[in-house]
Design a protein around this motif. Sequence first.
Motif, mmCIF file in Angstrom:
data_model
loop_
_atom_site.group_PDB
_atom_site.id
_atom_site.type_symbol
_atom_site.label_atom_id
_atom_site.label_comp_id
_atom_site.label_asym_id
_atom_site.label_seq_id
_atom_site.Cartn_x
_atom_site.Cartn_y
_atom_site.Cartn_z
ATOM 1 N N CYS A 178 0.823 -1.218 0.000
ATOM 2 C CA CYS A 178 0.000 0.000 0.000
ATOM 3 C C CYS A 178 0.853 1.262 0.000
ATOM 4 O O CYS A 178 1.922 1.304 0.611
ATOM 5 C CB CYS A 178 -0.911 0.020 1.225
ATOM 6 N N SER A 179 0.328 2.278 -0.631
ATOM 7 C CA SER A 179 0.977 3.589 -0.611
ATOM 8 C C SER A 179 0.678 4.263 0.722
ATOM 9 O O SER A 179 -0.476 4.338 1.143
ATOM 10 C CB SER A 179 0.446 4.452 -1.754
ATOM 11 N N VAL A 180 1.710 4.733 1.367
ATOM 12 C CA VAL A 180 1.520 5.433 2.636
ATOM 13 C C VAL A 180 0.739 6.720 2.414
ATOM 14 O O VAL A 180 -0.211 7.029 3.145
ATOM 15 C CB VAL A 180 2.876 5.740 3.303
ATOM 16 N N ARG A 181 1.120 7.457 1.395
ATOM 17 C CA ARG A 181 0.474 8.752 1.138
ATOM 18 C C ARG A 181 -0.963 8.606 0.680
ATOM 19 O O ARG A 181 -1.856 9.335 1.143
ATOM 20 C CB ARG A 181 1.267 9.516 0.078
ATOM 21 N N ASP A 182 -1.219 7.667 -0.235
ATOM 22 C CA ASP A 182 -2.535 7.567 -0.845
ATOM 23 C C ASP A 182 -3.496 6.626 -0.123
ATOM 24 O O ASP A 182 -4.701 6.693 -0.335
ATOM 25 C CB ASP A 182 -2.401 7.101 -2.299
ATOM 26 N N GLN A 183 -2.969 5.728 0.717
ATOM 27 C CA GLN A 183 -3.838 4.734 1.344
ATOM 28 C C GLN A 183 -3.730 4.712 2.865
ATOM 29 O O GLN A 183 -4.711 4.922 3.564
ATOM 30 C CB GLN A 183 -3.516 3.338 0.795
ATOM 31 N N LEU A 184 -2.549 4.436 3.391
ATOM 32 C CA LEU A 184 -2.423 4.187 4.825
ATOM 33 C C LEU A 184 -2.710 5.420 5.679
ATOM 34 O O LEU A 184 -3.464 5.349 6.660
ATOM 35 C CB LEU A 184 -1.025 3.634 5.137
ATOM 36 N N LYS A 185 -2.127 6.540 5.323
ATOM 37 C CA LYS A 185 -2.367 7.745 6.125
ATOM 38 C C LYS A 185 -3.812 8.242 6.014
ATOM 39 O O LYS A 185 -4.412 8.607 7.034
ATOM 40 C CB LYS A 185 -1.372 8.848 5.747
ATOM 41 N N PRO A 186 -4.415 8.268 4.808
ATOM 42 C CA PRO A 186 -5.831 8.674 4.732
ATOM 43 C C PRO A 186 -6.741 7.751 5.546
ATOM 44 O O PRO A 186 -7.676 8.215 6.203
ATOM 45 C CB PRO A 186 -6.139 8.592 3.240
ATOM 46 N N ALA A 187 -6.479 6.437 5.507
ATOM 47 C CA ALA A 187 -7.300 5.496 6.266
ATOM 48 C C ALA A 187 -7.135 5.733 7.764
ATOM 49 O O ALA A 187 -8.120 5.750 8.521
ATOM 50 C CB ALA A 187 -6.927 4.062 5.916
ATOM 51 N N LEU A 188 -5.908 5.934 8.217
ATOM 52 C CA LEU A 188 -5.666 6.193 9.634
ATOM 53 C C LEU A 188 -6.350 7.480 10.078
ATOM 54 O O LEU A 188 -6.991 7.530 11.135
ATOM 55 C CB LEU A 188 -4.163 6.276 9.903
ATOM 56 N N PHE A 189 -6.250 8.513 9.254
ATOM 57 C CA PHE A 189 -6.877 9.797 9.576
ATOM 58 C C PHE A 189 -8.393 9.643 9.689
ATOM 59 O O PHE A 189 -9.009 10.146 10.636
ATOM 60 C CB PHE A 189 -6.523 10.828 8.492
ATOM 61 N N TYR A 190 -8.995 8.915 8.756
ATOM 62 C CA TYR A 190 -10.457 8.714 8.785
ATOM 63 C C TYR A 190 -10.868 7.928 10.020
ATOM 64 O O TYR A 190 -11.836 8.282 10.710
ATOM 65 C CB TYR A 190 -10.905 7.976 7.518
ATOM 66 N N LEU A 191 -10.145 6.858 10.322
ATOM 67 C CA LEU A 191 -10.477 6.020 11.478
ATOM 68 C C LEU A 191 -10.323 6.802 12.778
ATOM 69 O O LEU A 191 -11.145 6.666 13.699
ATOM 70 C CB LEU A 191 -9.586 4.778 11.503
ATOM 71 N N GLN A 192 -9.303 7.643 12.854
ATOM 72 C CA GLN A 192 -9.123 8.451 14.057
ATOM 73 C C GLN A 192 -10.243 9.472 14.199
ATOM 74 O O GLN A 192 -10.700 9.751 15.314
ATOM 75 C CB GLN A 192 -7.756 9.132 14.037
#
Length: 296
Positions: free
Chosen positions: A151-165
């Motif tokens: 997974c792309s950190v910029r396009d996938q992991l960070k957006p998902a973490l931000f949404y979940l938080q």
Amino acid sequence: MRAAFHSSLCSSPHTPSPNFQEPDNLLTTKPKTLLQTHPLYSPAHTNLSLQFKEKILCLEIMGVDAGKALSLNPALQTATLDSIQTIITFLQSKGIYQKDLPRIFGMCPKILTSDIKSELSPVFRFLYYDLRVPEHNFRRVINKCPRLLACSVRDQLKPALFYLQRLGFRDLEALAYQDCVLLVSSVENTLIPKLNYIMSLGFSRSDAVGMVLRCPGLLTFSVENNFKPKFEYFDKEMQGKLEELKEFPQYFAFSLEKRIKPRHMEALERGVKIPLPLMLKTTDEEFWDLLRQRDG
């Protein structure tokens, strides 16, 4: 490098590794059946280069289905043995064991041709700085969800973490070690639609969010194969109330055919009313004890 490659990638408890020092010996000493049965070794592919055959054979010996890996990641066709070894060496430097690699590469063959600097290293930085995962626990997280490495950190992991938080997920440890599959789920195509579907059942947004926080797996369940049939049975056959699901969203995690239906029908036949958590969470023995107690 070539000798190191064969000692690390092509060693296996099922192969006579001490005799495998050079590529030619590797190919000639392996049983012919391994070469002949693989589709890429059929007579129609006799022009395949020796290096390409070595690559396929080494992946197979390592425990990776080379045919499947090539079909899912065509870039493997041009990847060199040295580049694959570099990936393996990097992952091992992060604490990944060699015995973990077949499952990791089998699930995500894209990793075999990833760029270490721009794709793999950022994932480990994300684990360390964003999820607070110590280096000695990288292996635990990656084995839980190998797709993190694809997974792309910029396009996938960070957006998902931000949404979940934003939803209220505050426990980074739980996200890292238990629910990391949520981080590889698309915010737009998976997380938001699942939450919206739960709301469409009649729950307010705050209730739906509360259910998801209590049972994060709700964001991974299929609407067609899980939510719809289970809710329909709950609503029509069990005549349950939304409040019950609000308090026990784990209902959707149990098998409809193997747990929900049989236990509900047994309780119904006996005229016994059992709260949803007790009906589903108890062991078989505990469930029958409950029925006997309420029968009496």
